[in-house]
Design a protein around this motif. Structure first.
Motif, PDB file in Angstrom:
ATOM      1  N   HIS A   1       0.705  -1.133   0.267  1.00  0.00           N
ATOM      2  CA  HIS A   1       0.028   0.238   0.119  1.00  0.00           C
ATOM      3  C   HIS A   1       1.089   1.232   0.027  1.00  0.00           C
ATOM      4  N   ALA A   2       1.955   1.236   0.872  1.00  0.00           N
ATOM      5  CA  ALA A   2       2.720   2.457   0.710  1.00  0.00           C
ATOM      6  C   ALA A   2       3.528   2.773  -0.333  1.00  0.00           C
ATOM      7  N   THR A   3       4.120   1.607  -1.045  1.00  0.00           N
ATOM      8  CA  THR A   3       4.734   1.661  -2.405  1.00  0.00           C
ATOM      9  C   THR A   3       3.835   2.286  -3.242  1.00  0.00           C
ATOM     10  N   GLU A   4       2.649   1.605  -3.549  1.00  0.00           N
ATOM     11  CA  GLU A   4       1.627   2.282  -4.530  1.00  0.00           C
ATOM     12  C   GLU A   4       1.353   3.841  -4.105  1.00  0.00           C
ATOM     13  N   GLU A   5       1.258   4.263  -3.065  1.00  0.00           N
ATOM     14  CA  GLU A   5       0.776   5.455  -2.599  1.00  0.00           C
ATOM     15  C   GLU A   5       2.027   6.268  -3.173  1.00  0.00           C
ATOM     16  N   ALA A   6       3.455   5.731  -2.440  1.00  0.00           N
ATOM     17  CA  ALA A   6       4.518   6.924  -2.747  1.00  0.00           C
ATOM     18  C   ALA A   6       4.510   6.965  -4.399  1.00  0.00           C
ATOM     19  N   VAL A   7       4.271   5.997  -5.157  1.00  0.00           N
ATOM     20  CA  VAL A   7       4.241   6.040  -6.721  1.00  0.00           C
ATOM     21  C   VAL A   7       3.093   7.133  -7.320  1.00  0.00           C
ATOM     22  N   ARG A   8       1.881   6.832  -6.672  1.00  0.00           N
ATOM     23  CA  ARG A   8       0.802   7.803  -7.026  1.00  0.00           C
ATOM     24  C   ARG A   8       1.197   9.155  -6.958  1.00  0.00           C
ATOM     25  N   ARG A   9       1.680   9.445  -5.697  1.00  0.00           N
ATOM     26  CA  ARG A   9       2.209  10.851  -5.409  1.00  0.00           C
ATOM     27  C   ARG A   9       3.349  11.463  -6.194  1.00  0.00           C
ATOM     28  N   ALA A  10       4.247  10.296  -6.499  1.00  0.00           N
ATOM     29  CA  ALA A  10       5.334  11.003  -7.446  1.00  0.00           C
ATOM     30  C   ALA A  10       4.869  11.236  -8.693  1.00  0.00           C
ATOM     31  N   LYS A  11       3.973  10.302  -9.225  1.00  0.00           N
ATOM     32  CA  LYS A  11       3.377  10.892 -10.633  1.00  0.00           C
ATOM     33  C   LYS A  11       2.735  12.137 -10.546  1.00  0.00           C
ATOM     34  N   GLN A  12       2.195  12.623  -9.404  1.00  0.00           N
ATOM     35  CA  GLN A  12       1.641  13.719  -9.417  1.00  0.00           C
ATOM     36  C   GLN A  12       2.503  15.037  -9.043  1.00  0.00           C
ATOM     37  N   HIS A  13       3.470  14.812  -8.179  1.00  0.00           N
ATOM     38  CA  HIS A  13       4.148  15.786  -7.731  1.00  0.00           C
ATOM     39  C   HIS A  13       5.956  15.805  -8.003  1.00  0.00           C
ATOM     40  N   GLY A  14       6.207  14.642  -8.533  1.00  0.00           N
ATOM     41  CA  GLY A  14       7.736  14.453  -9.204  1.00  0.00           C
ATOM     42  C   GLY A  14       8.382  13.611  -7.858  1.00  0.00           C
ATOM     43  N   VAL A  15       7.845  13.676  -6.757  1.00  0.00           N
ATOM     44  CA  VAL A  15       8.410  12.839  -5.795  1.00  0.00           C
ATOM     45  C   VAL A  15       7.357  12.563  -4.698  1.00  0.00           C
ATOM     46  N   GLY A  16       7.279  11.329  -4.295  1.00  0.00           N
ATOM     47  CA  GLY A  16       6.356  10.827  -3.130  1.00  0.00           C
ATOM     48  C   GLY A  16       7.169  10.335  -2.136  1.00  0.00           C
TER      49      GLY A  16
END
Length: 362
Positions: free
Chosen positions: A106-121
């Motif tokens: 869950h944390a991995t998917e959340e970090a990737v999702r935020r990185a796609k939005q902000h460049g870094v998650g």
């Protein structure tokens, strides 16, 4: 051929098993403890995958330990991570003592999702559990176009540099990057000279260990894995490994709001809450340069590494993560070789879980 310190091909006694049947068996064990089927199968996959990569110290060797924690309630069978901080590129999750692998996914998917939005998650996780091998999750990030960094703390195994009390875990960390036409480049290391699980594996294989891995309770070098487990695991590179272990604990425990130092309990403890914390950071490659350009540069990087003339005793230069890919292909073709003590442990778990008539061979 260069393999890991304790490669499966070196096991003196045991049996080759089917990876898929092994995964079915582990899934059934966790379901018997109240874990949902999909989450049980995912957790089983992480363990069998570690074995396929040649990391038996983090494979099905651990099934009994996780199962005991589920039975005692130290680890909850139903995992419900809660987002307690949601701040754009940053999130903090509370795992509420759920299954470490499910929380980490869950944390991995959340970090990737935020990185796609902000460049870094960046995702901090508190109140989790041991999740197996770090590279399973960092590879998930790199397969989605991100460079992924992961740190996690664990129960104390090492003394502070110059001290005589266990306070610091082996505290592994991993980085994975996409590599174009090559499999991902992956680093996954503990900050001890060796992971504690490898000493358990040596004990199960009834093998001695190098005297550089650990000292006994009296502070003397030992080749006996049992004495090593009762003593102290040594940090890699002396004081440097100690310092990196402290930094990983700070990121994983202090920053996340989770436990740290000897307040963390590892998977070998069947009854106490773990308190393990994790820290995930995903960097979206596309935010830095076009992904196709990055892939070409990574391919060039790897080609130049592998073109270096080999030193005496080596047949090939490997880039980080390549040996695991070779191991997986070999094990899927030949079957996984498990030591007889690991097979005996699985049989004991099967009896406790009420699983009968199972077969691990084709």
């Amino acid at each position: 051929m260069v393999m890991s310190d304790l490669d499966t091909a070196a096991a003196p006694q045991g049996e080759r098993v089917s990876p898929e049947k092994l995964k079915d068996f582990v899934t059934a064990v966790y379901q018997s403890a109240g874990v949902l089927e999909a989450e049980a199968r995912f957790t089983a996959d992480t363990l069998v995958q570690a074995d396929l990569w040649g990391h038996q110290s983090h494979g099905v060797l651990r099934v009994g330990w996780y199962y005991a924690r589920l039975q005692s309630g130290a680890m909850k069978p139903v995992t419900k991570p809660e987002t307690v901080v949601d701040a754009g590129a940053i999130a903090v999750l509370d795992g509420h003592d759920g299954i470490g692998q499910v929380i980490a996914r869950h944390a991995t998917e959340e970090a990737v999702r935020r990185a796609k939005q902000h460049g870094v998650g960046a995702v901090a996780v508190r109140n989790s559990n041991h999740f197996g091998t770090c590279m399973y999750f960092t590879r998930m990030g790199s397969e989605q176009g991100c460079i992924m960094l992961l740190t996690t703390n664990g129960g104390p195994n090492m003394a502070p540099w110059g001290g005589r009390k266990k306070m610091i875990g082996t505290n592994p960390w991993s980085v994975s990057a996409p590599a174009g036409r090559f499999p991902p480049m992956v680093m996954d290391v503990a900050n001890s000279g060796v992971a504690r699980g490898k000493i358990f594996l040596a004990q199960q294989r009834r093998e001695s260990i190098p005297d550089s891995w650990a000292i006994d309770a009296e502070g003397q070098p030992t080749t006996d894995p049992r004495a090593a487990l009762e003593g102290f695991i040594l940090p890699m590179a002396g004081h440097k490994g100690y310092a990196i272990g402290v930094i990983v604990d700070m990121l994983s425990g202090v920053l996340t709001g989770s436990a740290f130092l000897d307040d963390v309990h590892g998977p070998y403890d069947p009854v106490n809450r773990s308190g393990a914390g994790h820290f995930f950071v995903a960097f979206n490659v596309e935010a830095f340069q076009p992904k196709a350009q990055f892939d070409r540069r990574m391919e060039n990087y790897i080609e130049r590494l592998k073109a270096v003339p080999t030193a005496a005793g080596f047949e090939e230069v490997f880039y980080p993560g390549e040996i695991e890919v070779r191991n997986e292909a070999r094990h899927r073709e030949q079957g996984l070789f498990l030591p007889e003590d690991t097979l005996a442990d699985l049989e004991r778990v099967a009896q406790r879980a009420g699983i009968r008539g199972y077969s691990l061979t084709e």
